[in-house]
Design a protein around this motif. Sequence first.
Motif, PDB file in Angstrom:
ATOM      1  N   GLU A 135     -11.105 -13.224  -6.834  1.00 20.92           N
ATOM      2  CA  GLU A 135      -9.932 -13.983  -7.284  1.00 20.92           C
ATOM      3  C   GLU A 135      -8.969 -14.173  -6.123  1.00 20.92           C
ATOM      4  N   ILE A 136      -8.200 -15.241  -6.180  1.00 18.12           N
ATOM      5  CA  ILE A 136      -7.164 -15.472  -5.178  1.00 18.12           C
ATOM      6  C   ILE A 136      -5.835 -15.781  -5.859  1.00 18.12           C
ATOM      7  N   ASP A 137      -4.745 -15.496  -5.137  1.00 16.13           N
ATOM      8  CA  ASP A 137      -3.399 -15.804  -5.614  1.00 16.13           C
ATOM      9  C   ASP A 137      -3.071 -15.107  -6.933  1.00 16.13           C
ATOM     10  N   VAL A 138      -3.449 -13.818  -7.012  1.00 12.81           N
ATOM     11  CA  VAL A 138      -3.163 -12.989  -8.190  1.00 12.81           C
ATOM     12  C   VAL A 138      -2.572 -11.660  -7.717  1.00 12.81           C
ATOM     13  N   PRO A 139      -1.864 -10.928  -8.595  1.00 12.56           N
ATOM     14  CA  PRO A 139      -1.382  -9.604  -8.204  1.00 12.56           C
ATOM     15  C   PRO A 139      -2.548  -8.687  -7.841  1.00 12.56           C
ATOM     16  N   ILE A 140      -2.382  -7.915  -6.777  1.00 15.05           N
ATOM     17  CA  ILE A 140      -3.445  -7.026  -6.316  1.00 15.05           C
ATOM     18  C   ILE A 140      -2.842  -5.670  -5.941  1.00 15.05           C
ATOM     19  N   SER A 141      -3.730  -4.755  -5.565  1.00 17.06           N
ATOM     20  CA  SER A 141      -3.331  -3.508  -4.936  1.00 17.06           C
ATOM     21  C   SER A 141      -3.991  -3.470  -3.566  1.00 17.06           C
ATOM     22  N   CYS A 142      -3.181  -3.278  -2.528  1.00 21.52           N
ATOM     23  CA  CYS A 142      -3.717  -3.200  -1.166  1.00 21.52           C
ATOM     24  C   CYS A 142      -3.116  -1.982  -0.481  1.00 21.52           C
ATOM     25  N   GLY A 143      -3.969  -1.091  -0.032  1.00 22.17           N
ATOM     26  CA  GLY A 143      -3.463   0.132   0.585  1.00 22.17           C
ATOM     27  C   GLY A 143      -2.637   0.970  -0.356  1.00 22.17           C
ATOM     28  N   GLY A 144      -2.979   0.920  -1.650  1.00 21.95           N
ATOM     29  CA  GLY A 144      -2.269   1.709  -2.655  1.00 21.95           C
ATOM     30  C   GLY A 144      -0.935   1.136  -3.067  1.00 21.95           C
ATOM     31  N   THR A 145      -0.640  -0.097  -2.674  1.00 13.03           N
ATOM     32  CA  THR A 145       0.649  -0.725  -2.975  1.00 13.03           C
ATOM     33  C   THR A 145       0.435  -2.042  -3.705  1.00 13.03           C
ATOM     34  N   VAL A 146       1.215  -2.283  -4.742  1.00 14.28           N
ATOM     35  CA  VAL A 146       1.127  -3.543  -5.479  1.00 14.28           C
ATOM     36  C   VAL A 146       1.658  -4.672  -4.604  1.00 14.28           C
ATOM     37  N   VAL A 147       0.909  -5.771  -4.566  1.00 17.33           N
ATOM     38  CA  VAL A 147       1.321  -6.962  -3.834  1.00 17.33           C
ATOM     39  C   VAL A 147       1.180  -8.164  -4.761  1.00 17.33           C
ATOM     40  N   CYS A 148       2.251  -8.897  -4.939  1.00 19.05           N
ATOM     41  CA  CYS A 148       2.223 -10.123  -5.736  1.00 19.05           C
ATOM     42  C   CYS A 148       2.250 -11.332  -4.812  1.00 19.05           C
ATOM     43  N   PRO A 149       1.653 -12.439  -5.233  1.00 16.86           N
ATOM     44  CA  PRO A 149       1.708 -13.643  -4.413  1.00 16.86           C
ATOM     45  C   PRO A 149       3.156 -13.994  -4.057  1.00 16.86           C
ATOM     46  N   GLY A 150       3.384 -14.260  -2.786  1.00 12.91           N
ATOM     47  CA  GLY A 150       4.726 -14.620  -2.345  1.00 12.91           C
ATOM     48  C   GLY A 150       5.589 -13.458  -1.884  1.00 12.91           C
ATOM     49  N   ASP A 151       5.159 -12.212  -2.138  1.00 16.99           N
ATOM     50  CA  ASP A 151       5.909 -11.074  -1.598  1.00 16.99           C
ATOM     51  C   ASP A 151       5.936 -11.167  -0.077  1.00 16.99           C
ATOM     52  N   LEU A 152       6.973 -10.588   0.510  1.00 17.28           N
ATOM     53  CA  LEU A 152       7.114 -10.645   1.957  1.00 17.28           C
ATOM     54  C   LEU A 152       6.406  -9.450   2.579  1.00 17.28           C
ATOM     55  N   ILE A 153       5.509  -9.720   3.524  1.00 15.76           N
ATOM     56  CA  ILE A 153       4.724  -8.688   4.195  1.00 15.76           C
ATOM     57  C   ILE A 153       5.214  -8.555   5.629  1.00 15.76           C
ATOM     58  N   VAL A 154       5.507  -7.314   6.040  1.00 14.82           N
ATOM     59  CA  VAL A 154       5.888  -7.051   7.418  1.00 14.82           C
ATOM     60  C   VAL A 154       5.014  -5.918   7.935  1.00 14.82           C
ATOM     61  N   GLY A 155       4.427  -6.128   9.113  1.00 11.93           N
ATOM     62  CA  GLY A 155       3.562  -5.106   9.686  1.00 11.93           C
ATOM     63  C   GLY A 155       3.766  -4.979  11.182  1.00 11.93           C
ATOM     64  N   ASP A 156       3.619  -3.749  11.681  1.00 13.92           N
ATOM     65  CA  ASP A 156       3.632  -3.505  13.118  1.00 13.92           C
ATOM     66  C   ASP A 156       2.783  -2.276  13.389  1.00 13.92           C
ATOM     67  N   VAL A 157       2.917  -1.689  14.562  1.00 13.29           N
ATOM     68  CA  VAL A 157       2.047  -0.580  14.944  1.00 13.29           C
ATOM     69  C   VAL A 157       2.201   0.627  14.024  1.00 13.29           C
ATOM     70  N   ASP A 158       3.346   0.762  13.347  1.00 10.14           N
ATOM     71  CA  ASP A 158       3.562   1.903  12.454  1.00 10.14           C
ATOM     72  C   ASP A 158       2.928   1.715  11.077  1.00 10.14           C
ATOM     73  N   GLY A 159       2.642   0.467  10.692  1.00 13.20           N
ATOM     74  CA  GLY A 159       2.039   0.233   9.383  1.00 13.20           C
ATOM     75  C   GLY A 159       2.519  -1.061   8.749  1.00 13.20           C
TER      76      GLY A 159
END
Length: 207
Positions: A135-159
């Motif tokens: 499925e695409i564009d649906v609520p998921i769990s990634c890395g133990g965290t809920v992610v909804c379409p459109g949520d803001l994702i920030v990542g760097d060397v710390d995680g």
Amino acid sequence: MMSEIMSQFKEVPTTCISDALKGLNTMDFSLKPLQEHYKIAGRAFTVKMPPGENLAVLRAIREARPGEILVIDAQGDTCRAIAGDFIIGMAQTMGLAGIVVDGAIRDILGIKALDFPVFCKGTTVAAGSKHARGEIDVPISCGGTVVCPGDLIVGDVDGVVVIPQACEEEILKKSLDKLIKDQERSERISGNPDNVRKYLDDLIDDH
């Protein structure tokens, strides 16, 4: 073009954002950037797929908008890769801002040569299959965290951290405040043993 709020978040360490989120919405420590200099900030385009499959990743690359980040729930599977350098190259060509996957990738040297931000759990030599659609564009769990379409994702060397849309303005303000406080604290005590002792004494006494 990156929006103003995403540009600001990209300049803030994920540690400050995590503090603003009170330690919540932080993906598992095992999801790390393939290269330390990667920094991402963008809206999530979510992917949910069975272990060992990658057809949904191809659909997501086709449907996601430029500047979005593919956030992929591969259920932590590291036996088969969700993508190699060819698929990652297509994501880069389509203008995506990065990929975060709770799973594995392959063709590491080729992907590093692309200099395209990939955050993953691990690497493998085995390719994924294309039997199940996912499925695409649906609520998921990634890395133990809920992610909804459109949520803001920030990542760097710390995680990687996830900022829900409903509170992103508040979290940005708190994150910037924390960054300023950290900088001022470092400038105040750095290189001065007396200031370090005073800071430690005050902190210990407060607790």
